[in-house]
Each structure stands twice: as C-alpha cells, then as structure tokens.
Design an enzyme around this catalytic site. Structure first.
Site, PDB file in Angstrom:
ATOM      1  N   TRP A 243       0.798  -1.216   0.000  1.00 24.79           N
ATOM      2  CA  TRP A 243       0.000   0.000   0.000  1.00 24.79           C
ATOM      3  C   TRP A 243       0.835   1.271   0.000  1.00 24.79           C
ATOM      4  O   TRP A 243       0.343   2.338  -0.337  1.00 24.79           O
ATOM      5  CB  TRP A 243      -0.910   0.035   1.233  1.00 24.79           C
ATOM      6  CG  TRP A 243      -0.206  -0.229   2.535  1.00 24.79           C
ATOM      7  CD1 TRP A 243      -0.092  -1.426   3.171  1.00 24.79           C
ATOM      8  CD2 TRP A 243       0.504   0.721   3.342  1.00 24.79           C
ATOM      9  NE1 TRP A 243       0.645  -1.291   4.329  1.00 24.79           N
ATOM     10  CE2 TRP A 243       1.019   0.023   4.466  1.00 24.79           C
ATOM     11  CE3 TRP A 243       0.747   2.091   3.245  1.00 24.79           C
ATOM     12  CZ2 TRP A 243       1.764   0.658   5.464  1.00 24.79           C
ATOM     13  CZ3 TRP A 243       1.484   2.723   4.236  1.00 24.79           C
ATOM     14  CH2 TRP A 243       1.978   2.007   5.330  1.00 24.79           C
ATOM     15  N   ASN A 244       2.115   1.186   0.360  1.00 26.73           N
ATOM     16  CA  ASN A 244       2.883   2.419   0.556  1.00 26.73           C
ATOM     17  C   ASN A 244       3.355   3.060  -0.742  1.00 26.73           C
ATOM     18  O   ASN A 244       3.431   4.286  -0.844  1.00 26.73           O
ATOM     19  CB  ASN A 244       4.075   2.159   1.492  1.00 26.73           C
ATOM     20  CG  ASN A 244       5.019   1.099   0.947  1.00 26.73           C
ATOM     21  OD1 ASN A 244       4.595   0.095   0.384  1.00 26.73           O
ATOM     22  ND2 ASN A 244       6.311   1.307   1.135  1.00 26.73           N
TER      23      ASN A 244
ATOM     24  N   LYS B 223      -2.854  -8.519  -6.962  1.00 26.53           N
ATOM     25  CA  LYS B 223      -3.608  -8.097  -5.789  1.00 26.53           C
ATOM     26  C   LYS B 223      -2.966  -6.837  -5.207  1.00 26.53           C
ATOM     27  O   LYS B 223      -1.979  -6.903  -4.480  1.00 26.53           O
ATOM     28  CB  LYS B 223      -3.652  -9.187  -4.717  1.00 26.53           C
ATOM     29  CG  LYS B 223      -4.499  -8.767  -3.509  1.00 26.53           C
ATOM     30  CD  LYS B 223      -4.228  -9.623  -2.301  1.00 26.53           C
ATOM     31  CE  LYS B 223      -4.911  -9.061  -1.069  1.00 26.53           C
ATOM     32  NZ  LYS B 223      -4.496  -7.665  -0.738  1.00 26.53           N
ATOM     33  N   PRO B 224      -3.512  -5.662  -5.510  1.00 26.83           N
ATOM     34  CA  PRO B 224      -3.072  -4.462  -4.808  1.00 26.83           C
ATOM     35  C   PRO B 224      -3.755  -4.382  -3.455  1.00 26.83           C
ATOM     36  O   PRO B 224      -4.726  -5.092  -3.192  1.00 26.83           O
ATOM     37  CB  PRO B 224      -3.548  -3.335  -5.729  1.00 26.83           C
ATOM     38  CG  PRO B 224      -4.781  -3.888  -6.366  1.00 26.83           C
ATOM     39  CD  PRO B 224      -4.556  -5.383  -6.501  1.00 26.83           C
ATOM     40  N   ASP B 225      -3.251  -3.525  -2.589  1.00 27.75           N
ATOM     41  CA  ASP B 225      -3.939  -3.274  -1.330  1.00 27.75           C
ATOM     42  C   ASP B 225      -5.259  -2.568  -1.627  1.00 27.75           C
ATOM     43  O   ASP B 225      -5.336  -1.711  -2.515  1.00 27.75           O
ATOM     44  CB  ASP B 225      -3.069  -2.410  -0.427  1.00 27.75           C
ATOM     45  CG  ASP B 225      -3.655  -2.254   0.956  1.00 27.75           C
ATOM     46  OD1 ASP B 225      -3.448  -3.142   1.793  1.00 27.75           O
ATOM     47  OD2 ASP B 225      -4.336  -1.234   1.192  1.00 27.75           O
TER      48      ASP B 225
ATOM     49  N   SER C  26       5.781  -7.104   4.244  1.00 24.96           N
ATOM     50  CA  SER C  26       6.478  -7.348   5.501  1.00 24.96           C
ATOM     51  C   SER C  26       7.234  -8.674   5.472  1.00 24.96           C
ATOM     52  O   SER C  26       6.911  -9.582   4.691  1.00 24.96           O
ATOM     53  CB  SER C  26       5.479  -7.368   6.660  1.00 24.96           C
ATOM     54  OG  SER C  26       4.644  -8.518   6.573  1.00 24.96           O
TER      55      SER C  26
ATOM     56  N   GLU D  56      10.412  -8.936  -1.624  1.00 23.55           N
ATOM     57  CA  GLU D  56      11.101  -7.737  -1.135  1.00 23.55           C
ATOM     58  C   GLU D  56      10.409  -7.329   0.144  1.00 23.55           C
ATOM     59  O   GLU D  56       9.228  -6.965   0.134  1.00 23.55           O
ATOM     60  CB  GLU D  56      11.062  -6.620  -2.175  1.00 23.55           C
ATOM     61  CG  GLU D  56      12.116  -5.556  -1.904  1.00 23.55           C
ATOM     62  CD  GLU D  56      11.529  -4.221  -1.555  1.00 23.55           C
ATOM     63  OE1 GLU D  56      11.180  -4.032  -0.369  1.00 23.55           O
ATOM     64  OE2 GLU D  56      11.398  -3.375  -2.443  1.00 23.55           O
ATOM     65  N   LEU D  57      11.158  -7.415   1.268  1.00 23.70           N
ATOM     66  CA  LEU D  57      10.527  -7.386   2.585  1.00 23.70           C
ATOM     67  C   LEU D  57      10.989  -6.187   3.416  1.00 23.70           C
ATOM     68  O   LEU D  57      11.361  -5.157   2.872  1.00 23.70           O
ATOM     69  CB  LEU D  57      10.805  -8.717   3.293  1.00 23.70           C
ATOM     70  CG  LEU D  57      10.457  -9.973   2.462  1.00 23.70           C
ATOM     71  CD1 LEU D  57      10.861 -11.233   3.187  1.00 23.70           C
ATOM     72  CD2 LEU D  57       8.971  -9.989   2.111  1.00 23.70           C
TER      73      LEU D  57
ATOM     74  N   CYS E 200      10.172   1.237   2.415  1.00 21.28           N
ATOM     75  CA  CYS E 200      10.938   0.093   2.912  1.00 21.28           C
ATOM     76  C   CYS E 200      12.430   0.357   2.916  1.00 21.28           C
ATOM     77  O   CYS E 200      13.170  -0.278   3.683  1.00 21.28           O
ATOM     78  CB  CYS E 200      10.609  -1.148   2.084  1.00 21.28           C
ATOM     79  SG  CYS E 200      10.847  -0.917   0.305  1.00 21.28           S
TER      80      CYS E 200
ATOM     81  N   GLU F  76      11.169  -2.525  12.834  1.00 19.06           N
ATOM     82  CA  GLU F  76      10.816  -1.542  11.809  1.00 19.06           C
ATOM     83  C   GLU F  76       9.622  -0.711  12.277  1.00 19.06           C
ATOM     84  O   GLU F  76       8.574  -1.247  12.631  1.00 19.06           O
ATOM     85  CB  GLU F  76      10.485  -2.257  10.500  1.00 19.06           C
ATOM     86  CG  GLU F  76      10.247  -1.328   9.339  1.00 19.06           C
ATOM     87  CD  GLU F  76       9.987  -2.072   8.041  1.00 19.06           C
ATOM     88  OE1 GLU F  76      10.342  -1.549   6.974  1.00 19.06           O
ATOM     89  OE2 GLU F  76       9.419  -3.187   8.086  1.00 19.06           O
TER      90      GLU F  76
END
Length: 526
Positions: free
Chosen positions: A166-167, A190-192, A242, A263-264, A297, A395
C-alpha cells in the site's frame, strides 16, 4: 517548535470524478456481491467504493489470465513491448491525473507521489528497450567445442501472482508487472484495497495503449479470503511487503515448488563519517528518513554519526526537520504528507511513546498532528535510544529516526550490521572511494554513498533487493525480468557421439578425453 502547516485548499480538492472511479473499478475481477469504501487519509472522508473479489472471482481471473497468456506468449517480443513504449509518453501527458490519485489514496506529499510516477515511467521504459536483448536465444559453449552446439532459451513462467503493498502502490505494482508482461506472462495482481486506484488507472491506460484486456487481472480483497486461491493458481509469486508476510508466502508455495521473489522489511542504517559535508548530509538525511512520512521500505531508521561531527550534524538535521511543511494540498507545497493507515499512526505513536517513557530524548517532533489531518505525525528525531526499546530494532515504518554516536569505522559497520534485516543502507563521506569500501562491508542489498536510497534504487540496470530477512531475489536489472522466465537449454551433438567410436575401447577413450582436458586448457578453449 512544531512543523509548519501548508494551508489546505478546501474539501473539493480531495475528491475524484465519479466517472473516473466507475471506469477504474470496472477492471476489478468481482461479481460485485461485496464492496469496501476507501477513505482519504487526508480527511478521513470516503474517496471511493470498490467491489471486492471472492475466492471464486480469483479462480476465474486465473482462468482468464491463463487463456490470454497463451496468445500473448506467442507474440514476438517486439510486439509485446509496444504498449510499454507508448506508456512513457502517455504518463507524461496525464501526469497530473495520476499524481492526484496517488496522493488521495495514500496521503503522501506530491513530491513523493512524483517519485512513483518517475519510477513507473523510467523502469517500464528500461525494460521495453532491453526485453528483446534479454529474452533472445543465446549461444552457449558446448561440451565438445564445435561439435556440441548449445542454445539457452527463455520461456515465460505462465501466470504470475503479484502482491503489491500500500505504501508505493503505483510504483511497486506497475514497475514489477511491466517486466513480467514483457517476458510473456499474464498477471493476477492483488493491490492493497486502500490503494488500488492507481494500479487500476495504469491498467486502464495500458489497455487503451494496446495491452490485451485479460492479460492483467486485478483482484481486491482480504488476504484471508483471496490469498490462498491467488497463490494456488500461480506459476510464480512476486510479493512486496512485511517479512512476516513474506515467510507466509514462502510456506504456501513450498509444497508446489513454485518460484517466488520477496522484497521485505528493513531497519536501514545511515553512517555519517567524520569528513561528511554537514549541510549536504543533513539535507540528505531528512530526505532519507522522512520521504513518504517514513513509509518506505528503504528509508533510514537508524542514523550513526561520528563523534567528531555529531555536535554539528545533529542540530542542523533537527533544524531542518522542524522546518518541514506538512500539508494535504495536491501541489508541491508540502514537504511531507500523511500516514496512510490508522494502524501506522498507532504503531508510530506506540514506538515513540515507549521509547520516551524508557528514557529516549525527543530532539524533533514526537507527536501526532490531528489539526492537519487524522493521520499526520511530525518528523521525529530521537536520541538516547537503547537496545531494549522496540524502536531500536523493530521496523517503525513512519517518520521516526534514532540517532547514535560512534567512534570508529569498524564500530559503525558492526552496529549497522547488527540487525536481522539487510535491505538498504547509506554512507556519507567526502572520500567516495572510502565510502565505497565501507559500503561493501555493509550487509544490505543496496548501499548508497552520499545519497539515502534513490541512487541505487533508481539505477534500473542494477539489481535491487534484500539480504538476510529483507528478501529473496531481486527486482531491476536483468534479473528483474529474467526471474519471470524459465531457462531452457537445447543442445545438439554433431559428427561424434559422446561415447567411444568404433573399435576404440573405453579405457583408450577415457585416456583421450582426459588428455583433451589438458589440451583445451592450454589452448584456452575451456
């Protein structure tokens, strides 16, 4: 001193035309039985209502995508890249529209929405220019020079499930989907839910530019409802989110041995060396820590400053942070916007309050700003943060950074590496060669010298991703496209078979082959 406020321009500015919303949400794979309302982070007022997808809708989306993919993969690469070559011009021509959408669904400042715009335009153009070269058949050296002829082919995976965060919904959706599609795949995306409009917008635009309609399917809904069918129907999974979510993805795909890239999270360090330019570095630190209200991130959350420059650097950074303008306008007046979700405001508040209660010192910020909007929080700098505070190691994902003093290079590197994460890092020094040597010792997938994050991330010819618990695989560079393909080797043998010819015994054949190794080494054939 509180961060200054940019005056708002009225409620009408924070709406989108209903005709635009209706057109965009028509691209969601849904039977329309359920819907969700997206609130504007700037005001808390409803922005749009979007239909939600059911598990059955996701399975149908996979079926449509798989059918479309067969015809798409049969097209030459030169044909597949055409919509993306057209996309760069179309994005520039319609820049204001997409910047408005990004701001309204995320709450970010326009200058940070602009970073998303640039990412999609430049990254998709990079792959459109290079997909043909990256995907073409390649000759490889054969077992027997001149007699074994080998080709490496690249085939699309099939249907890629892509889960975007979502960011940065526009950038981390379209910029990953573009190479997946150019490689010959279809995508179920699937987007937020909160930030799906920007992805729907670029899908709508690409369809107008010639992309087959069913090739990019969008599903929207709660992961508990649609997560399993999304992953179960995929030939490859790409996830940005996440670390906890990435581990759950890995567990789900493991039984089917399906490939994935993740990518976390990160707890990214910045090292300010003794010879750093204080003014330049302080301004760079503000950008590195507070871009998109820290919901990035690769933003900096740990700042290590050499003791020789600490007393000059920290006050200057604090001064700049306190001057940052917060606002909700759809223009470039604000330096920082809002958080996107109430849960992010709660997490930021919890981390800061706990740290202060346990002895941390607030140098700047440290409080929410509901007078500007429901999810605003001031740019915050803390000192005296200790290891037992949640803020130290976990984080935060908000506009908060902890500053620490260090004595020597080895100490700074050890402290930078003292984390389970390894996504991004930053080193500031006038001696760039030394900065590069320090960078090479930091356990992070990208390290920037005299920049916070953009230099590495936006260099699309180089890979970007995380070490340790910050991810698996890479986006950007050749790998950012080739990960969406299956490599196939086709080898043909000519004139001599790989066994003893005629009456030659295997002992003699073995001697000849062994001698051949030395000959080929000497002639540098092998």
């Amino acid at each position: 001193m509180a961060s200054p406020t940019v005056p708002a321009k009225g409620a009408a500015e924070h709406t989108l035309p209903s005709t635009l919303i209706d057109r965009l949400v028509s691209h969601i794979a849904s039977d329309g039985a359920d819907a969700a309302t997206i609130p504007s982070p700037f005001t808390g007022e409803p922005l749009a209502t979007v239909p939600l997808s059911s598990a059955g809708d996701v399975r149908k989306a996979h079926d449509r995508a798989r059918e479309a993919q067969r015809a798409w993969a049969a097209r030459p690469v030169a044909e597949r890249v055409k919509p993306f070559l057209r996309l760069a011009d179309a994005l520039v021509d319609r820049r204001a529209e997409i910047l408005d959408i990004i701001q309204l669904e995320t709450g970010k400042a326009r200058r940070h929405a602009m970073e998303e715009f640039l990412d999609v335009a430049l990254c998709s153009l990079y792959y459109a220019r290079r997909a043909g070269r990256l995907l073409k058949p390649r000759r490889r050296q054969g077992m027997m020079p001149g007699l074994t002829r080998v080709q490496e082919l690249r085939h699309p995976k099939g249907v890629v499930a892509l889960i975007a965060p979502w960011n940065y919904p526009f950038a981390l959706g379209a910029s990953d989907i573009a190479p997946a599609l150019m490689a010959g795949n279809a995508v179920v995306h699937k987007p937020d839910t909160q930030t799906c409009l920007s992805s729907l917008w670029v899908l709508d635009l690409l369809v107008a530019l010639g992309l087959p309609r069913d090739l990019w399917q969008v599903v929207v809904g709660d992961p508990s409802e649609i997560g399993d069918p999304l992953i179960e129907g995929a030939d490859y999974v790409s996830f940005t989110g996440s670390t906890r979510g990435g581990k759950a993805i890995a567990e789900k795909v493991a039984p089917r041995l399906v490939g994935y890239s993740l990518e976390l999270g990160g707890k990214n360090p910045m090292i300010v060396m003794a010879d750093a330019d204080v003014e330049r570095t302080a301004r760079g630190a503000v950008r590195a820590c507070f871009t998109n209200a820290g919901q990035l991130c690769i933003s900096v959350e740990r700042l290590y400053v050499h003791e020789d420059v600490y007393d000059r650097f920290v006050p200057r950074m604090v001064e700049l942070a306190k001057r940052m303008r917060l606002g909700t306008g759809l223009d470039f007046g604000a330096d920082m916007g809002s958080l996107t979700y109430p849960r992010q405001l709660e997490a930021v508040t919890r981390h800061v309050d706990q740290a202060v209660k346990e002895g941390a010192t607030v140098l700047a910020g440290g409080r929410a700003r509901p007078d500007i909007g429901p999810l605003f929080y001031e740019p915050t700098i803390l000192a005296d943060v200790t290891r037992d505070m949640d803020l130290c190691a976990n984080e935060t994902f908000g506009p908060v950074v902890a500053v620490y003093k260090y004595r020597d290079e080895d100490e700074a590197i050890a402290r930078a590496n003292d984390t389970p994460y390894g996504l991004n890092a930053s080193v500031w020094t006038k001696d760039v060669a030394r900065g590069r040597r320090v960078a090479a010792r930091i356990q992070a997938g990208t390290v920037n010298v005299n920049d916070g994050y953009g230099a590495a991330y936006a260099s699309y010819d180089a890979p970007m991703g995380g070490m340790k618990q910050s991810g698996v695989g890479r986006r950007h560079g050749a790998e950012g496209l080739l990960k969406f393909t299956e490599a196939q080797t086709v080898a043909s043998q000519h004139l001599i078979d790989l066994e003893p010819p005629g009456a030659i015994g295997y002992d003699t054949f073995a001697d000849l082959m062994a001698t051949g190794i030395k000959v080929m080494k000497k002639l540098r054939i092998k």
